[in-house]
Design an enzyme around this catalytic site. Structure first.
Site, PDB file in Angstrom:
ATOM      1  N   LYS A 195     -12.933 -32.734 -17.849  1.00  0.00           N
ATOM      2  CA  LYS A 195     -13.973 -32.154 -18.807  1.00  0.00           C
ATOM      3  C   LYS A 195     -15.173 -33.366 -18.952  1.00  0.00           C
ATOM      4  CE  LYS A 195     -15.666 -28.305 -22.205  1.00  0.00           C
ATOM      5  NZ  LYS A 195     -15.179 -27.827 -23.328  1.00  0.00           N
ATOM      6  N   SER A 276     -15.747 -23.305 -22.933  1.00  0.00           N
ATOM      7  CA  SER A 276     -16.586 -23.781 -22.414  1.00  0.00           C
ATOM      8  C   SER A 276     -15.835 -24.827 -21.216  1.00  0.00           C
ATOM      9  CB  SER A 276     -17.543 -24.978 -23.119  1.00  0.00           C
ATOM     10  OG  SER A 276     -16.843 -26.058 -24.683  1.00  0.00           O
ATOM     11  N   SER A 300     -12.205 -22.705 -26.330  1.00  0.00           N
ATOM     12  CA  SER A 300     -12.848 -23.585 -24.737  1.00  0.00           C
ATOM     13  C   SER A 300     -12.035 -24.370 -24.091  1.00  0.00           C
ATOM     14  CB  SER A 300     -14.037 -24.792 -25.382  1.00  0.00           C
ATOM     15  OG  SER A 300     -15.713 -24.047 -26.347  1.00  0.00           O
TER      16      SER A 300
END
Length: 605
Positions: A195, A276, A300
């Site tokens: 990420k 996310s 997330s």
């Protein structure tokens, strides 16, 4: 029990090929390797080790071959008795054949799509493929699939923000290590997608915001250091919801001011991949990288895992260091793996745990981390387990309830007792406690900026970010709201005696007692519905700091190209119980095999 039987050496051919195999297979790793020392897929691939290196290699076959015919009456019996699995008191060709099956070695065809770490390591150990070839295949898949609307799809995935120009060089170095030292780690040469809020010295860290396109840090996040030390190849930075704000994964990185992009699910590209960590979820599910990493503040890791039929681990807050990760709310932030299998997730977790002085909460893990999380990969882990659920957490979606009902039956068929629990007074308050993202973001972001943000980046505050105009402008009011939080408000919320700090501590005490009072090994609940959340389910883990493992549990419909849309089952347990939770999730995964491959993203032609 067996994680996977590799081809290795067939029983009928052991005598004829052992000597050749000793020459053809890479040499045993030496003690100088600067890689992870975690046991390599314990116990199946380690418990017949004869040479003390926690893996079965040709060196072990050499020892065993020299002891063919040794009996329990011989003085040397103790050196090889462990491989006498049939208990006949003599080392035979059958014992050597059984031992050979414990080698991570497969000289058959290698297929990248859905390959796990065992597949990759077995093929690389056999010389069928290399890390360079695997890395190039993933780069080719990213180039072919990520920004293209594929036939039958609605949108492009847009799961990757940037690829690493140094990835192939890192892969070549991993291949050289394997040639010289053997398989030094289960992650050696495995390509990883991070990420894009994890610092990397060889790629910018944008946090999904165009305002930070130039944030080239000089150091890695602590978790990334662990991955590199294990020999992993950092392949790419995955897309995310800007600054990890929400679940839709909309970002502005490397786009003109005012422009943004949404990440799509590979099962139905008209739908969000979740967030996310949506880019990580989409990329790993579409087989654009080997294993991924995300962060989880309020769901997330687990939301994109559920939307994309993946295994996600939200660790206990304190198990993995957050240093070098762009924060959202440090009372709840934690980083963890997103993978296509429980095995991959366990292997990945091994590489990133550890005490870090830069993140003091990691001191709490002392004495709570096993030698390897892979030792819990036992298909019989559900035998005798007692698992509870709260009916109100099932939601009202008929397809999700049907999948949960089938999952419950599967758990029981594997020997677990599954009971409905009446939650204690205060449980609803645990679920309804708000996220720390509003009151903590400004304070925690400032700490990151002061410690890690590249000096040349001019957007060094929320005010500066807004001034650039290069962010997800639909979030302007959210930025302003968070920018208005004072230090006094932060302390009253997240300080030592803050209301949120106290609420998390009380939530941990209440839910731990709930597990203890009902003699439970774990609580279970659906992570999400298909492409939508369920009430406040995602808040249970963050609002207690307790770990959760989410794993595919079944399909709920059909997406694009005939893909099966699915949802996940989440296991929540006591602090630092990642190991037992991994065991429960693994046994459930092996019994159900619920994950499906996105139909639109098959092998490249």
């Amino acid at each position: 029990m067996s994680i996977r039987l590799t081809r290795a050496l067939a029983a009928s051919a052991v005598l004829g090929v052992v000597s050749a195999a000793l020459v053809a297979t890479p040499a045993l790793a030496d003690d100088s390797a600067d890689y992870s020392t975690a046991a390599m897929l314990a116990p199946y691939y380690t418990d017949l080790d004869l040479t003390g290196d926690d893996q079965v290699t040709t060196a072990d076959l050499d020892v065993a071959f020299a002891q063919l015919g040794t009996t329990s009456a011989d003085p040397s019996w103790s050196t090889v008795s462990v491989i006498d699995e049939d208990g006949d008191g003599v080392i035979t060709i059958t014992d050597l054949a059984d031992l050979s099956q414990r080698m991570i070695y497969d000289d058959g065809p290698f297929e990248l799509v859905e390959a796990d770490v065992v597949d990759m390591q077995a093929a690389m150990n056999a010389g069928v493929t290399t890390s360079v070839e695997i890395t190039q295949e993933y780069l080719d898949r990213i180039a072919a699939y990520d920004t293209t609307v594929v036939s039958g799809g609605t949108r492009a995935l847009h799961s990757i923000i940037s690829t690493n120009d140094e990835a192939l060089a890192a892969a070549a170095a991993a291949d050289e290590t394997r040639a010289e030292q053997g398989m030094t780690s289960m992650l050696l040469g495995v390509p990883i997608a991070l990420k894009d809020n994890y610092d990397t010295y060889d790629m910018p860290t944008t946090a999904g915001c165009g305002c930070w396109d130039d944030n080239q840090t000089t150091t890695d996040a602590a978790m990334v250091t662990g991955l590199r030390n294990a020999g992993a190849v950092i392949l790419a930075k995955a897309s995310l919801d800007e600054f990890a704000y929400g679940f839709v994964s909309e970002y502005s990185s490397f786009q003109d001011p005012g422009q943004t992009t949404l990440v799509a699910s590979p099962y139905d590209t008209s739908k969000t991949a979740g967030g996310s960590s949506g880019g990580t979820g989409a990329a790993i599910s579409a087989n654009l990288a080997g294993i991924g990493f995300g962060t989880d503040t309020g769901g997330s890791i687990r939301v994109p895992s559920s939307y994309n039929q993946l295994v996600g681990i939200r660790p206990t807050v304190g198990l993995t260091s957050r240093d070098g990760i762009v924060p959202l709310a440090l009372t709840q932030d934690t980083g963890g793996p997103i993978a296509r299998s429980v095995t991959d997730a366990a292997v990945a977790l091994d590489a990133v745990v550890g005490v870090d002085e830069a993140d003091p909460i990691t001191q709490e893990q002392e004495g709570n981390v096993p030698d390897s999380y892979t030792e819990y990969l036992d298909a019989d882990s559900l035998q005798g387990a007692r698992i509870g659920y709260v009916a109100s957490m099932l939601g009202s979606d008929a397809a999700t309830i049907a999948a949960f009902t089938a999952a419950k039956a599967a758990l029981e068929a594997q020997g677990a007792t599954v009971v409905e629990i009446t939650p204690p007074t205060g449980f609803s308050a645990v679920l309804s406690e708000a996220s720390g993202s509003t009151n903590e973001f400004k304070h925690d972001l400032t700490e990151y900026i002061n410690s890690h943000l590249a000096e040349n980046v001019t957007a060094r505050s929320i005010t500066d970010i807004l001034a650039t105009g290069n962010y997800v402008t639909s979030r302007t009011s959210t930025y302003n709201q968070r920018n208005a939080v004072t230090e006094e408000t932060y302390e009253a919320w997240a300080g030592t005696d803050g209301t949120h700090t106290t609420a998390i501590a009380n939530g941990n005490t209440l839910v731990t007692a709930m597990l203890d009072d009902n003699d439970l090994d774990a609580l279970i609940y659906p992570s999400t519905n298909s492409y939508s959340t369920i009430g406040t389910n995602m808040r249970l883990s963050p609002n207690t700091g307790m770990p959760a493992v989410t794993v595919p549990m079944g399909t709920t419909g059909t997406g694009e190209g005939g893909s099966s849309v699915g949802v996940n089952l989440e296991f929540l347990g006591r602090d630092y119980s990642e190991g037992p939770l991994i065991g429960l999730a693994y046994a459930f995964e092996q019994a159900t095999q619920a994950r499906t491959t996105p139909a639109l993203y098959g092998a490249l032609q």
